[in-house]
Design a protein around this motif. Structure first.
Motif, mmCIF file in Angstrom:
data_model
loop_
_atom_site.group_PDB
_atom_site.id
_atom_site.type_symbol
_atom_site.label_atom_id
_atom_site.label_comp_id
_atom_site.label_asym_id
_atom_site.label_seq_id
_atom_site.Cartn_x
_atom_site.Cartn_y
_atom_site.Cartn_z
ATOM 1 N N ASP A 294 34.831 -11.356 -63.167
ATOM 2 C CA ASP A 294 33.458 -11.820 -63.404
ATOM 3 C C ASP A 294 32.888 -12.725 -62.325
ATOM 4 O O ASP A 294 31.679 -12.987 -62.324
ATOM 5 C CB ASP A 294 33.386 -12.570 -64.744
ATOM 6 C CG ASP A 294 33.684 -11.668 -65.926
ATOM 7 O OD1 ASP A 294 33.722 -10.434 -65.748
ATOM 8 O OD2 ASP A 294 33.892 -12.200 -67.040
ATOM 9 N N HIS A 295 33.716 -13.243 -61.439
ATOM 10 C CA HIS A 295 33.211 -14.223 -60.480
ATOM 11 C C HIS A 295 33.522 -13.848 -59.034
ATOM 12 O O HIS A 295 33.547 -14.713 -58.152
ATOM 13 C CB HIS A 295 33.766 -15.608 -60.823
ATOM 14 C CG HIS A 295 33.349 -16.062 -62.194
ATOM 15 N ND1 HIS A 295 32.052 -16.418 -62.482
ATOM 16 C CD2 HIS A 295 34.043 -16.154 -63.346
ATOM 17 C CE1 HIS A 295 31.974 -16.744 -63.770
ATOM 18 N NE2 HIS A 295 33.162 -16.580 -64.321
ATOM 19 N N GLY A 296 33.714 -12.568 -58.787
ATOM 20 C CA GLY A 296 33.948 -12.091 -57.428
ATOM 21 C C GLY A 296 32.857 -12.501 -56.444
ATOM 22 O O GLY A 296 33.166 -12.901 -55.317
ATOM 23 N N PRO A 297 31.568 -12.433 -56.839
ATOM 24 C CA PRO A 297 30.525 -12.848 -55.902
ATOM 25 C C PRO A 297 30.623 -14.330 -55.498
ATOM 26 O O PRO A 297 30.371 -14.666 -54.346
ATOM 27 C CB PRO A 297 29.224 -12.577 -56.668
ATOM 28 C CG PRO A 297 29.581 -11.464 -57.609
ATOM 29 C CD PRO A 297 31.008 -11.755 -58.020
ATOM 30 N N ILE A 298 31.042 -15.190 -56.402
ATOM 31 C CA ILE A 298 31.214 -16.609 -56.058
ATOM 32 C C ILE A 298 32.367 -16.769 -55.067
ATOM 33 O O ILE A 298 32.265 -17.517 -54.094
ATOM 34 C CB ILE A 298 31.496 -17.456 -57.324
ATOM 35 C CG1 ILE A 298 30.260 -17.553 -58.187
ATOM 36 C CG2 ILE A 298 32.017 -18.842 -56.973
ATOM 37 C CD1 ILE A 298 29.229 -18.547 -57.723
ATOM 38 N N VAL A 299 33.469 -16.055 -55.314
ATOM 39 C CA VAL A 299 34.606 -16.104 -54.399
ATOM 40 C C VAL A 299 34.173 -15.618 -53.019
ATOM 41 O O VAL A 299 34.513 -16.232 -52.000
ATOM 42 C CB VAL A 299 35.798 -15.285 -54.951
ATOM 43 C CG1 VAL A 299 36.941 -15.230 -53.942
ATOM 44 C CG2 VAL A 299 36.283 -15.865 -56.275
ATOM 45 N N ALA A 300 33.391 -14.562 -52.965
ATOM 46 C CA ALA A 300 32.897 -14.039 -51.684
ATOM 47 C C ALA A 300 31.975 -15.041 -50.992
ATOM 48 O O ALA A 300 32.025 -15.194 -49.764
ATOM 49 C CB ALA A 300 32.169 -12.717 -51.911
ATOM 50 N N GLU A 301 31.152 -15.745 -51.749
ATOM 51 C CA GLU A 301 30.272 -16.754 -51.155
ATOM 52 C C GLU A 301 31.065 -17.936 -50.622
ATOM 53 O O GLU A 301 30.725 -18.486 -49.563
ATOM 54 C CB GLU A 301 29.233 -17.210 -52.173
ATOM 55 C CG GLU A 301 28.170 -16.161 -52.432
ATOM 56 C CD GLU A 301 27.107 -16.634 -53.411
ATOM 57 O OE1 GLU A 301 26.590 -17.753 -53.218
ATOM 58 O OE2 GLU A 301 26.812 -15.885 -54.352
ATOM 59 N N ILE A 302 32.131 -18.329 -51.310
ATOM 60 C CA ILE A 302 33.001 -19.400 -50.812
ATOM 61 C C ILE A 302 33.606 -18.970 -49.479
ATOM 62 O O ILE A 302 33.660 -19.750 -48.521
ATOM 63 C CB ILE A 302 34.093 -19.744 -51.850
ATOM 64 C CG1 ILE A 302 33.463 -20.425 -53.071
ATOM 65 C CG2 ILE A 302 35.181 -20.622 -51.224
ATOM 66 C CD1 ILE A 302 34.400 -20.571 -54.262
ATOM 67 N N ASP A 303 34.026 -17.717 -49.390
ATOM 68 C CA ASP A 303 34.588 -17.166 -48.159
ATOM 69 C C ASP A 303 33.565 -17.220 -47.017
ATOM 70 O O ASP A 303 33.881 -17.650 -45.907
ATOM 71 C CB ASP A 303 35.042 -15.729 -48.431
ATOM 72 C CG ASP A 303 35.921 -15.159 -47.348
ATOM 73 O OD1 ASP A 303 36.738 -15.896 -46.774
ATOM 74 O OD2 ASP A 303 35.809 -13.936 -47.090
ATOM 75 N N ARG A 304 32.334 -16.819 -47.297
ATOM 76 C CA ARG A 304 31.282 -16.844 -46.268
ATOM 77 C C ARG A 304 30.971 -18.277 -45.824
ATOM 78 O O ARG A 304 30.753 -18.525 -44.643
ATOM 79 C CB ARG A 304 30.016 -16.162 -46.782
ATOM 80 C CG ARG A 304 30.105 -14.632 -46.740
ATOM 81 C CD ARG A 304 28.754 -13.973 -46.987
ATOM 82 N NE ARG A 304 28.227 -14.238 -48.325
ATOM 83 C CZ ARG A 304 28.556 -13.552 -49.418
ATOM 84 N NH1 ARG A 304 29.411 -12.563 -49.335
ATOM 85 N NH2 ARG A 304 28.015 -13.845 -50.583
ATOM 86 N N CYS A 305 30.957 -19.203 -46.765
ATOM 87 C CA CYS A 305 30.701 -20.604 -46.411
ATOM 88 C C CYS A 305 31.804 -21.134 -45.494
ATOM 89 O O CYS A 305 31.528 -21.858 -44.534
ATOM 90 C CB CYS A 305 30.590 -21.456 -47.671
ATOM 91 S SG CYS A 305 29.057 -21.200 -48.604
ATOM 92 N N ALA A 306 33.048 -20.793 -45.785
ATOM 93 C CA ALA A 306 34.163 -21.228 -44.939
ATOM 94 C C ALA A 306 34.049 -20.618 -43.546
ATOM 95 O O ALA A 306 34.323 -21.290 -42.544
ATOM 96 C CB ALA A 306 35.489 -20.855 -45.583
ATOM 97 N N ASP A 307 33.627 -19.340 -43.468
ATOM 98 C CA ASP A 307 33.397 -18.718 -42.157
ATOM 99 C C ASP A 307 32.347 -19.493 -41.370
ATOM 100 O O ASP A 307 32.508 -19.735 -40.174
ATOM 101 C CB ASP A 307 32.939 -17.263 -42.316
ATOM 102 C CG ASP A 307 34.067 -16.305 -42.620
ATOM 103 O OD1 ASP A 307 35.254 -16.667 -42.421
ATOM 104 O OD2 ASP A 307 33.770 -15.178 -43.068
#
Length: 140
Positions: free
Chosen positions: A15-28
């Motif tokens: 249910d929260h894959g998009p949040i995990v992906a956004e955290i990844d993009r922020c770290a990038d």
């Protein structure tokens, strides 16, 4: 028998894959300007990650993620979580969510940076961008 850690991981991934992906993009975004693969500036890393998470609206959504994952365990939160300590903290590894539930303290880490400790005296700790996000879930 409930398996809270498994239940939390399943809910996060389902249910929260998009949040995990956004955290990844922020770290990038934090690591992109580095001129090497590592940094020794912990404060800049943490402040940069917090700023990126805030500007993308991720930080304000993490309390909802925490509440939802606690719900997946079948337990109740003792209080409504907020986007700040003790529920949501931005660390040098990445965002960390915490909640006290009946079996103990639930801790969810979104590790986006590795902490590299050098065994040589006088050498500073450095931080390296991970390849993606590693979910570390524990019940203490």
């Amino acid at each position: 028998m409930s398996h809270p850690i498994r239940d939390v991981r399943r809910r996060l991934l389902a249910d929260h894959g998009p949040i995990v992906a956004e955290i990844d993009r922020c770290a990038d975004a934090v690591a992109d300007p580095w001129d090497t693969a590592r940094t020794a500036d912990r404060a800049a890393l943490v402040d940069g990650l917090r700023t990126a998470l805030e500007s993308e609206g991720v930080l304000e959504r993490l309390p909802t993620v925490l509440a939802d994952t606690v719900d997946a365990t079948g337990h109740d939160l003792q209080a409504r979580p907020v986007a700040g300590p003790p529920y949501v903290v931005v660390t040098s590894r990445g965002p960390l969510l915490r909640a006290t539930i009946d079996p103990g303290r639930l801790v969810i880490r979104f590790d986006v940076f590795d902490v590299i400790r050098n065994a040589e005296p006088g050498r500073r700790v450095t931080y390296r961008r991970r390849d993606g996000v590693e979910l570390a879930i524990g019940l203490e």
